[in-house]
Design an enzyme around this catalytic site. Structure first.
Site, mmCIF file in Angstrom:
data_model
loop_
_atom_site.group_PDB
_atom_site.id
_atom_site.type_symbol
_atom_site.label_atom_id
_atom_site.label_comp_id
_atom_site.label_asym_id
_atom_site.label_seq_id
_atom_site.Cartn_x
_atom_site.Cartn_y
_atom_site.Cartn_z
ATOM 1 N N ARG A 115 41.020 -39.190 -17.449
ATOM 2 C CA ARG A 115 41.236 -39.772 -18.784
ATOM 3 C C ARG A 115 40.430 -39.063 -19.878
ATOM 4 N NH1 ARG A 115 41.153 -44.873 -15.894
ATOM 5 N NH2 ARG A 115 43.299 -45.606 -15.646
ATOM 6 N N LYS A 137 45.742 -29.987 -31.287
ATOM 7 C CA LYS A 137 46.976 -30.049 -30.496
ATOM 8 C C LYS A 137 46.766 -29.335 -29.170
ATOM 9 C CE LYS A 137 50.643 -30.441 -33.989
ATOM 10 N NZ LYS A 137 51.840 -29.775 -34.533
ATOM 11 N N GLU A 179 50.826 -16.131 -38.346
ATOM 12 C CA GLU A 179 50.305 -17.435 -38.757
ATOM 13 C C GLU A 179 49.468 -17.320 -40.032
ATOM 14 O OE1 GLU A 179 51.116 -20.306 -37.610
ATOM 15 O OE2 GLU A 179 52.051 -19.842 -35.676
ATOM 16 N N LYS A 217 44.178 -24.117 -42.624
ATOM 17 C CA LYS A 217 44.731 -25.016 -41.600
ATOM 18 C C LYS A 217 43.910 -26.292 -41.515
ATOM 19 C CE LYS A 217 46.466 -25.709 -37.013
ATOM 20 N NZ LYS A 217 46.901 -25.195 -35.720
ATOM 21 N N GLU A 227 50.104 -35.610 -37.816
ATOM 22 C CA GLU A 227 51.371 -35.034 -38.275
ATOM 23 C C GLU A 227 52.406 -36.079 -38.688
ATOM 24 O OE1 GLU A 227 54.549 -31.874 -36.569
ATOM 25 O OE2 GLU A 227 52.471 -31.318 -36.229
ATOM 26 N N ARG A 231 50.801 -32.474 -42.626
ATOM 27 C CA ARG A 231 50.593 -31.509 -41.547
ATOM 28 C C ARG A 231 51.898 -30.837 -41.133
ATOM 29 N NH1 ARG A 231 46.752 -31.898 -36.112
ATOM 30 N NH2 ARG A 231 47.357 -29.860 -35.306
ATOM 31 N N ASN A 235 54.570 -26.352 -39.979
ATOM 32 C CA ASN A 235 55.745 -26.022 -39.175
ATOM 33 C C ASN A 235 56.677 -25.037 -39.881
ATOM 34 O OD1 ASN A 235 55.032 -27.760 -37.036
ATOM 35 N ND2 ASN A 235 55.774 -29.512 -38.194
ATOM 36 N N HIS A 238 58.576 -22.409 -37.997
ATOM 37 C CA HIS A 238 58.505 -22.785 -36.580
ATOM 38 C C HIS A 238 59.734 -23.537 -36.087
ATOM 39 C CE1 HIS A 238 54.413 -21.535 -37.122
ATOM 40 N NE2 HIS A 238 54.089 -21.834 -35.879
ATOM 41 N N HIS A 242 60.538 -21.469 -33.102
ATOM 42 C CA HIS A 242 60.361 -21.993 -31.740
ATOM 43 C C HIS A 242 61.667 -21.941 -30.954
ATOM 44 C CE1 HIS A 242 56.372 -24.467 -32.035
ATOM 45 N NE2 HIS A 242 56.176 -23.212 -31.695
ATOM 46 N N HIS A 259 54.763 -15.252 -29.645
ATOM 47 C CA HIS A 259 54.909 -16.380 -30.578
ATOM 48 C C HIS A 259 55.049 -15.893 -32.025
ATOM 49 C CE1 HIS A 259 54.342 -20.347 -32.342
ATOM 50 N NE2 HIS A 259 53.381 -19.842 -33.085
#
Length: 355
Positions: A115, A137, A179, A217, A227, A231, A235, A238, A242, A259
């Site tokens: 956990r 993230k 980025e 960022k 998000e 935020r 993206n 992306h 993606h 990427h």
């Protein structure tokens, strides 16, 4: 360089980071220490990192095979098993030493083992320094679908040391640059303009450019950690990027894209969409397209590629109620979120990219 304070954790730069790390190890009284690396960083970065550590803790190195194709739940299961076999407990510390795959996966492994145990990111690629290691993230891919499984959970600290960039090949450096370009396009026009002539950038300027990218960022994430709102600006490029990355990852007739290579295409396509929605001028679009195409090689798309890419969009994490949501630029340095885009306009963007 000044330490950047993120949401509940600090981001240290260069020498200051090791001082903070060793002080942290002394104060926290961890039971043991696990360093997660991939096969590349085990060889190239771990020998640089270990001499900085000042600790009597037992140190165990856990390595997995490098590459996006190994950023999956099977790799996590293997690492969870190794942690268990080596006696990891709730007082263990995990240090993730590597690029975006290592920090994404390692953060997820640490966040879910018993956990959650403390973890620290030490990013070693440009991409992981300016993007993957910052913001909390953590996650893995589900098949070819990017980052479908994950959590938002912050590290104890992030340590950015640009000496590791000496180990990074040119194509990986370019991947990280995508980025940085994005940060300028969505937030800081003056920062974007620094990249208009790459030949004018001195390597000595790189630390400052990385610092500003992390700062941008972090400023966005601090306003919206989970998000729900602003935020989503991060993206930009992306949504389509993606989908393109996933398609090239699963298609055996295609060369897998880094990427940043996929995101570079995504930023051109989504800038075209911004243009045709009246959000940017044709001069701004031409500048974006020519700048990115000067840095990145063209990616070839044939007619049969586009439909499967569009189908992958439906799995994008930003979609809500079955509607594909885009973050688009509203002039260079500004962003507008939650924009719906029809497939016809996406097809026109691909045609323009190919022209």
């Amino acid at each position: 360089m000044q330490t950047i304070q993120a949401n509940n954790y600090p981001i240290y730069f260069n020498e200051k980071g090791y001082e903070a790390l060793n002080l942290h190890l002394k104060e926290k009284k961890y039971s043991n220490l696990f360093i997660i690396v991939d096969s590349n960083t085990n060889e190239a970065c771990l020998p640089k990192f270990l001499p900085y550590l000042e600790t009597d803790l037992t140190i165990e190195i856990i390595e997995f095979e490098a590459g996006e194709q190994h950023k999956n739940i099977e790799t996590c299961v293997q690492i969870w098993n190794v942690l268990t076999e080596l006696g990891a407990d709730r007082k263990s510390l995990v240090i993730n030493l590597g690029g975006g795959v290592v920090t994404d996966l390692g953060g997820f492994v640490a966040s879910t083992f018993k956990r959650g145990v403390d973890f620290i990111h030490v990013p070693t690629t440009l991409l992981s320094m300016v993007d993957a290691s910052v913001g909390g993230k953590n996650g893995v891919d589900l098949g070819n679908l990017k980052n479908q499984i994950g959590v938002i959970n912050v590290p104890t600290m992030v340590l950015i040391d640009t000496q590791y960039l000496e180990t990074v090949p040119q194509n990986e450096m370019r991947s990280g640059l995508a980025e940085m370009l994005k940060h300028g396009l969505i937030y800081d026009k003056a920062y974007w303009e620094k990249f208009l002539d790459l030949k004018a950038i001195d390597y000595a300027d790189l630390d400052e450019l990385i610092y500003r990218s992390v700062e941008i960022k972090n400023e966005i994430v601090k306003q919206d950690p989970t998000e729900k709102n602003i935020r989503k600006a991060l993206n930009f490029g992306h949504t389509l990027g993606h989908a393109i990355e996933s398609y090239f990852l699963e298609n055996e007739n295609k060369t897998t894209l880094l990427h940043g290579e996929a995101i570079a295409v995504g930023m051109i396509l989504e800038s075209y969409i911004s243009l045709h929605k009246g959000l940017i001028s044709s001069e701004e679009y031409d500048q974006i397209k020519s700048t990115i195409k000067t840095i990145f090689d063209d990616i070839e798309f044939v007619e049969n590629d586009i439909e499967p890419i569009l189908e992958l969009l439906i799995h994008d994490k930003k979609n809500e109620y079955g509607s594909i949501q885009f973050a688009l630029i509203e002039g260079i340095g500004k962003i507008i979120i939650n924009q719906s885009v029809e497939n016809e306009l996406i097809l026109k963007a691909f045609n323009d990219y190919k022209s």
